[in-house]
Design a protein around this motif. Structure first.
Motif, PDB file in Angstrom:
ATOM      1  N   UNK A 127     -10.288   3.039 -10.793  1.00 51.05           N
ATOM      2  CA  UNK A 127     -10.450   3.495  -9.412  1.00 51.05           C
ATOM      3  C   UNK A 127     -11.758   2.930  -8.845  1.00 51.05           C
ATOM      4  N   UNK A 128     -11.912   1.636  -8.960  1.00 51.99           N
ATOM      5  CA  UNK A 128     -13.131   0.989  -8.469  1.00 51.99           C
ATOM      6  C   UNK A 128     -13.276   1.279  -6.978  1.00 51.99           C
ATOM      7  N   UNK A 129     -14.392   1.855  -6.546  1.00 48.58           N
ATOM      8  CA  UNK A 129     -14.507   2.288  -5.149  1.00 48.58           C
ATOM      9  C   UNK A 129     -14.480   1.144  -4.146  1.00 48.58           C
ATOM     10  N   UNK A 130     -14.792  -0.071  -4.595  1.00 51.28           N
ATOM     11  CA  UNK A 130     -14.832  -1.229  -3.705  1.00 51.28           C
ATOM     12  C   UNK A 130     -13.536  -2.023  -3.707  1.00 51.28           C
ATOM     13  N   UNK A 131     -12.509  -1.551  -4.415  1.00 51.19           N
ATOM     14  CA  UNK A 131     -11.243  -2.287  -4.532  1.00 51.19           C
ATOM     15  C   UNK A 131     -10.625  -2.520  -3.158  1.00 51.19           C
ATOM     16  N   UNK A 132     -10.119  -3.731  -2.923  1.00 46.68           N
ATOM     17  CA  UNK A 132      -9.518  -4.057  -1.626  1.00 46.68           C
ATOM     18  C   UNK A 132      -7.985  -3.988  -1.665  1.00 46.68           C
ATOM     19  N   UNK A 133      -7.409  -3.577  -2.799  1.00 45.22           N
ATOM     20  CA  UNK A 133      -5.957  -3.378  -2.886  1.00 45.22           C
ATOM     21  C   UNK A 133      -5.637  -1.887  -2.959  1.00 45.22           C
ATOM     22  N   UNK A 134      -6.160  -1.149  -2.005  1.00 47.31           N
ATOM     23  CA  UNK A 134      -6.110   0.314  -2.035  1.00 47.31           C
ATOM     24  C   UNK A 134      -4.685   0.854  -2.169  1.00 47.31           C
ATOM     25  N   UNK A 135      -3.780   0.371  -1.355  1.00 47.01           N
ATOM     26  CA  UNK A 135      -2.413   0.914  -1.383  1.00 47.01           C
ATOM     27  C   UNK A 135      -1.725   0.641  -2.715  1.00 47.01           C
ATOM     28  N   UNK A 136      -1.948  -0.546  -3.273  1.00 48.39           N
ATOM     29  CA  UNK A 136      -1.337  -0.867  -4.563  1.00 48.39           C
ATOM     30  C   UNK A 136      -1.846   0.050  -5.668  1.00 48.39           C
ATOM     31  N   UNK A 137      -3.098   0.473  -5.553  1.00 47.59           N
ATOM     32  CA  UNK A 137      -3.703   1.323  -6.573  1.00 47.59           C
ATOM     33  C   UNK A 137      -3.317   2.789  -6.380  1.00 47.59           C
ATOM     34  N   UNK A 138      -3.464   3.296  -5.154  1.00 49.00           N
ATOM     35  CA  UNK A 138      -3.316   4.724  -4.905  1.00 49.00           C
ATOM     36  C   UNK A 138      -1.885   5.152  -4.585  1.00 49.00           C
ATOM     37  N   UNK A 139      -1.115   4.262  -4.005  1.00 50.40           N
ATOM     38  CA  UNK A 139       0.227   4.654  -3.571  1.00 50.40           C
ATOM     39  C   UNK A 139       1.233   3.515  -3.769  1.00 50.40           C
ATOM     40  N   UNK A 140       1.391   3.053  -5.007  1.00 50.83           N
ATOM     41  CA  UNK A 140       2.315   1.929  -5.217  1.00 50.83           C
ATOM     42  C   UNK A 140       3.748   2.270  -4.852  1.00 50.83           C
ATOM     43  N   UNK A 141       4.117   3.539  -4.997  1.00 49.13           N
ATOM     44  CA  UNK A 141       5.467   3.928  -4.644  1.00 49.13           C
ATOM     45  C   UNK A 141       5.752   3.811  -3.157  1.00 49.13           C
ATOM     46  N   UNK A 142       4.698   3.851  -2.343  1.00 48.35           N
ATOM     47  CA  UNK A 142       4.867   3.712  -0.900  1.00 48.35           C
ATOM     48  C   UNK A 142       4.919   2.275  -0.424  1.00 48.35           C
ATOM     49  N   UNK A 143       4.708   1.326  -1.344  1.00 47.89           N
ATOM     50  CA  UNK A 143       4.764  -0.097  -1.006  1.00 47.89           C
ATOM     51  C   UNK A 143       6.164  -0.613  -1.331  1.00 47.89           C
ATOM     52  N   UNK A 144       6.777  -1.243  -0.369  1.00 51.21           N
ATOM     53  CA  UNK A 144       8.159  -1.703  -0.540  1.00 51.21           C
ATOM     54  C   UNK A 144       8.260  -2.737  -1.658  1.00 51.21           C
ATOM     55  N   UNK A 145       9.306  -2.629  -2.456  1.00 48.83           N
ATOM     56  CA  UNK A 145       9.538  -3.593  -3.534  1.00 48.83           C
ATOM     57  C   UNK A 145      10.025  -4.918  -2.972  1.00 48.83           C
ATOM     58  N   UNK A 146       9.616  -5.983  -3.636  1.00 51.83           N
ATOM     59  CA  UNK A 146      10.156  -7.315  -3.368  1.00 51.83           C
ATOM     60  C   UNK A 146      11.212  -7.585  -4.430  1.00 51.83           C
ATOM     61  N   UNK A 147      12.450  -7.834  -4.059  1.00 53.15           N
ATOM     62  CA  UNK A 147      13.490  -8.053  -5.075  1.00 53.15           C
ATOM     63  C   UNK A 147      13.132  -9.213  -6.000  1.00 53.15           C
ATOM     64  N   UNK A 148      13.271  -8.992  -7.292  1.00 51.66           N
ATOM     65  CA  UNK A 148      12.965 -10.050  -8.248  1.00 51.66           C
ATOM     66  C   UNK A 148      13.889 -11.248  -8.037  1.00 51.66           C
ATOM     67  N   UNK A 149      15.084 -10.998  -7.531  1.00 52.97           N
ATOM     68  CA  UNK A 149      16.009 -12.098  -7.242  1.00 52.97           C
ATOM     69  C   UNK A 149      15.425 -13.025  -6.177  1.00 52.97           C
ATOM     70  N   UNK A 150      14.730 -12.440  -5.207  1.00 45.62           N
ATOM     71  CA  UNK A 150      14.101 -13.254  -4.158  1.00 45.62           C
ATOM     72  C   UNK A 150      12.962 -14.088  -4.753  1.00 45.62           C
ATOM     73  N   UNK A 151      12.177 -13.464  -5.624  1.00 45.73           N
ATOM     74  CA  UNK A 151      11.067 -14.187  -6.264  1.00 45.73           C
ATOM     75  C   UNK A 151      11.604 -15.394  -7.036  1.00 45.73           C
TER      76      UNK A 151
END
Length: 259
Positions: free
Chosen positions: A38-62
Motif C-alpha cells: 500500500x505504497x502511499x505514492x502509488x499511481x495505480x490506485x484503482x488497480x491496488x484498492x479496487x481491482x474488481x471495479x476495473x473492467x476486465x480486458x478479455x484475454x482473447x483480445x490480448x
C-alpha cells in the motif's frame, strides 16, 4: 490455431504499444489487478484498492492483438500491475504469452521471491524490473504495510545473480525519502545491471495527501542520478571509503518535516 484460454489472472489493462515500459524496447503492456503493498505514492490506485471495479480486458483480445502486432514488429510484452506475483495462476498467463512467441518482462515489488524464482527457472521471463521502495531497514515505512524485508532481499540477490536481464527502480518522494536514502539503496544494489531513479508524480496517489507533495526539481534529480550512477558503477567507492562523500544537497522544507 484455435484459442483456448487457460486459467490465468484477470487482465485489468492493456496497452498495445509502449516505448517507455521496457527500457530500450517497443512492447505491449498488460496489467493485473491487486497488490500486497500500500505504497502511499502509488499511481495505480484503482488497480491496488479496487481491482474488481476495473473492467476486465478479455484475454482473447490480448492474444488477437499480439498476434497481429507480432506479425509486424512487436514481440515483447510487459506484465505489470498492481503486483503480478500475488496471483498463483500467473504461470498460466505468462506461459500463454510465451507460447505466442512473446518475450516477457516482469515488473515486481520483490515480495514473492519463490514466484520470481519459479518463473526464471522455468524460462518464462526474459527481463525483470524490480521496484525497491527504499532502504531495507525501514521498508514497511515505504510500503504502507508490515513487510518481510528478508523476502525483498532474497529477491534482490536472486535477480542480481540469475543471469536474466534486469534493472531496479526507485521512485524518490520528498518528505517520505531523504536524499541519503537513495544513495543507501544504490550502495546496496552495487553490481546490478542498472538502477533507475524515478521522479515522483503527484497527479494520482494512493494516499491523496501525497498529491500535495512537490517533486524534487529537475536539477536536483539530475544530480541524484549522477551520484547514483557513480555508486552503482563503483567509480567512487574508493573515494567514499576515504571519507570523500558524494555531493548531497541540503534538506528541503519537506525533508525537514521528516526529521
Amino acid at each position: 490455431m484455435p484459442f483456448k484460454a487457460p486459467d490465468c489472472p484477470a487482465v485489468k489493462g492493456f496497452i498495445e504499444t509502449s516505448f517507455v515500459d521496457w527500457k530500450g524496447n517497443l512492447a505491449s503492456v498488460l496489467f493485473t489487478g491487486g497488490c500486497n503493498f500500500r505504497c502511499p505514492f502509488c499511481h495505480n490506485r484503482d488497480l491496488v484498492l479496487n481491482p474488481g471495479g476495473v473492467e476486465n480486458v478479455p484475454i482473447e483480445y490480448v492474444v488477437a492483438t499480439i498476434r497481429k502486432y507480432k506479425a509486424q514488429w512487436i514481440d515483447k510484452i510487459v506484465v505489470t500491475g498492481g503486483e503480478p506475483t500475488i496471483h498463483m495462476n500467473l504461470y498460466g498467463l505468462i506461459g500463454l504469452l510465451k507460447t505466442e512467441g512473446m518475450k516477457i518482462k516482469l515488473d515486481t515489488n520483490g515480495s514473492n521471491p519463490s514466484v520470481v524464482k519459479g518463473l526464471v527457472n522455468d524460462g518464462l521471463v526474459d527481463c525483470i524490473a524490480m521496484d525497491v521502495k527504499g532502504p531495507l531497514e525501514r521498508y514497511s515505512r515505504w510500503c504502507g504495510i508490515n513487510v518481510d524485508e528478508r523476502k525483498v532481499q532474497e529477491s534482490i540477490e536472486f535477480i542480481m545473480n540469475s543471469g536474466v536481464d534486469h534493472y531496479f527502480r526507485m521512485t524518490v518522494v520528498p518528505f517520505l525519502h531523504r536524499e541519503e536514502d537513495v544513495y543507501t539503496v544504490a550502495a546496496h544494489l552495487q553490481g546490478a545491471k542498472d538502477f533507475i531513479v524515478q521522479t515522483f508524480r503527484p497527479d494520482i496517489t494512493l494516499n491523496t495527501a501525497f498529491s500535495r507533495i512537490r517533486p524534487f526539481s529537475p536539477d536536483k534529480m539530475e544530480q541524484i542520478k549522477v551520484n547514483v550512477s557513480d555508486i552503482i558503477s563503483r567509480e567512487n567507492v574508493g573515494q567514499r571509503e576515504h571519507g570523500q562523500e558524494l555531493s548531497i544537497s541540503g534538506k528541503t522544507e519537506q525533508e525537514d518535516l521528516y526529521s
